[in-house]
Enzyme design. Sequence first.
Site, PDB file in Angstrom:
ATOM      1  CB  CYS A  49      -0.937  -0.003   1.202  1.00 54.77           C
ATOM      2  SG  CYS A  49      -0.114  -0.362   2.768  1.00 54.77           S
ATOM      3  CG  HIS A 464      -3.803   0.112   4.856  1.00 52.45           C
ATOM      4  ND1 HIS A 464      -3.282  -0.434   3.719  1.00 52.45           N
ATOM      5  CD2 HIS A 464      -4.931   0.766   4.478  1.00 52.45           C
ATOM      6  CE1 HIS A 464      -4.073  -0.133   2.696  1.00 52.45           C
ATOM      7  NE2 HIS A 464      -5.068   0.598   3.138  1.00 52.45           N
TER       8      HIS A 464
END
Length: 917
Positions: A49, A464
């Site tokens: 990510c 994330h």
Amino acid sequence: DRLQEAHTVEVKYRSKRKRCEVWGENLKQSDWRRVDNWPVGMKNIGNTCWFSAVIQSLFQLPEFRRLVLGYSLPQNVLESCHGHAEKRNIAFMQELQCLFALMLGTCRKFVDPSAALELLRDAFTSAEEQQQDVSEFTHKLLDWLEDTFQLTVNAKSPGDKSENPMVQLFYGTYLTEGVHEGKAFSKIEPFGQYPLQVNGYRNLSECLEGAMVEGEMEEAATPQSLKYGQEHWFTKLPPVLTFELSRFEFNQSLGQPEKIHTRLEFPQTIYMDRFLHCNKELIQMKREEIKRLKDKIVFLQQQLERYLQYGSGPARCPLPDMLQYVLDFVTTRPAADVPSAQGPHAGLLQPQTHLMDVQLNGLVTRNGNNLPEGQDTEDVRAQPSAAALQPPAPRAVSEEELTLLRPCLQRWRDETEQDVRDLKESIDRIKLSIQQMYCDPLLQQVPYHLHAVLVHQGQANAGHYWAFIYDQPRRSWLKYNDISVTESSWEELERDSFGGLKNASAYCLMYISGTVPRLAAGTGARAADEADGQLQREVEAMPPELWHYVQEDNWRLEQEAEEWEEEQSCKIPQMEPSPASELQELSSESGSDQSSVCTQRARCLSSEHAMIAKEQTAKAIANCASAYEKNGVEAALCEAFHEEYSRLYLLAKETPTPQNDARLQHVLIYFLQNNAPQQVVERTLLEQFADKNLSYDERSISIMKVARAKLREIGPDDVDMEEYRRWHEDYSLFRKVSVYLLTGLELYQNRKYQESLTYLVYAYQSNTKLLLKGARRGVSEPLIALYRRECLLKLNEVAASLFVSHEEACVAQGISIVNESVIPCMHLMNDCEICREDLDAIQVMRNLWCSYLGREDMDEKLQLKLGELLPRLLECSTEVIVLKEPPKIRPNSPYDLCSRFAAVMESIHGASTVAVK
């Protein structure tokens, strides 16, 4: 050229992949097709990510995009590149070009960055780590791009980095001035990402101010009046100004890094004038003025404290309140009631348990000069005498004395209150002056507008990343979260980026200069249209090999779509019980054309619904016995048909209640409420009377035969069998959704959360397809969403409690629940247009697992398992997530289904603590 051709061939074959690896099995075309030039997402290859967040932020810079897509090397330079680093950088640039070309011209909803990622991953020293750091990656990326562009610069001006486009776009310079050990020094240094500390600061301007001045530039107590410390001044700002927020620090006691979650605000526009060397003299004057004003605030605050913390020792109170207490005391008592300290009521003047009275005693002793010079009330209390145990008071107070005392106290209180107000107003005015110190128009000539915010959610060792990027033509913020690109808002950006509330906060800020026209696009609807036109022009202006690469990928997409549609057309919904095997045999028979297969499907479904409603049909036939005896079979069928139609029509018109859904009673009620064509309604009702399961007696058999004869008379021009089939398929799916919903709710009430969640998820997914056709085609979406969410939260808590139990079997069970149920459900929720309540629920679940990071009661083995689990929980990966299909359920009769529905709904609306919105 040969190298480029070889690379193009390699990319061509690498891009071919199995469709199931990317799209999954049950997606609609809308789930993987780009719509109206909407920005595309990026596939997460597994803990990547960070790559998506940075690349999307850079791609949305028009100048950066132009530089990458237009990059080319002369043939002689290309052939002279023999070093490993040079070859690697060129290969990476080519992969980045292919990726940007797809992001610009693809028809897909998201792209696959695997090739560029593999090259980049190999260069990281910490390649074994699961999670890469955004700042580390950005440094590496810009270094590679700078070196790659330098190859083209060297062809004209060897060694001159000032002509490097990457340096011109992202790099600036700052001047450091100071005195060290009595010696003045000054040096100019370049910078790319400018690091800023977060701890101890409230906003970005304070961070920058703290970074500009290191140490106090104070005069030392030496004959030379030397200064110590240093100041930084920007001498040149780049068009793209990137701030790296230091949100990680190493915890010495725990021996591991920790994330700083403190709140830090940043504006949409920041003026950099106050940090420029050209404004040094003006800024230093203003800094001195701010220092003077802050000193004045300290002085005024001390003055204010003398009023608000009056007295000595722990018993302190505001002076105005104390004076009001004294005033009330003497006002409510006439002179005759004021006792002498020596009188029989001396105890009335000893309210020593009241804080205000303690202060009153001190006030009387000081102002009445009853204490020796230099002696405080505390000294008197320390003496073991009777006088120290009783508040000193006048032995007699006359009315005249009270009359004189009251206005004095009133005036003193009023003056004190005015003093307090004046001090507070002065402090507020000075604070406002400090806030507006840099609002001088002369210091608002260098604006920088926020372009992108890179957000990290999680803890130091797992998390994330996603990005908020401002879309100038659309005049809105967009959220880039792996494959998902959704419209956002400044309010959502504040909530997710400022920090302080949860474990998500901004990690990198990217500002663009407002004075550079090529980076600042227009706004408004016209600008959006122009942007679409510009996008198309950029696609057409791409180098031929990139343009062909995009066109070939779009052609492959069409091929994949055709294959997918062909597979879907062969799939037949499974109804329980249903003659599914018969349908598959019919569809696979050689020589059967599409229309005959469609007709057979429709008849099978209609026969299934007729069997479900056979008890109601049999009752209608029984009610027409008189007509059968008097006027024959056809008259009886006609009467039964019209009577049943009228009954169902009236039921369809009844106002539904939470405990009653008439659509479950009969297929025709569903059709009527959804305005099905009259031909479909009439044929369906006639099919009810033609059902072979009605052969109870001679009358039923006779009516069945006549109904079948009338069905044979209905030709293809009278009823569209394809439309007829679709209506019956919808009703079958509606009943299936209802059964799944009821089963899921019953299991939820029995605290069987994992089984319940499976039914609720399948109910929601199927119901979504129905609701696309109309509000009454499916069941209540908020109801399913609510209990799916509540069930998921409960199940996540169960899994977490098992995980932290430290028992090996329980830990394994907890992980299994997360992998098999929680994560698939979260992914399905993210794939749809997710509501705020679901987003909050997912955040709660992620926060719960993140809170276990670094816990002292969890051993290293358990922490390792947590580290493996967290990335899947935190990332919206594109991996195919499969949720186990729930056990098949035989459908109930309409009466049983309706009674179950009523019982469950009554329980929900009556006794359940969860309310349905």
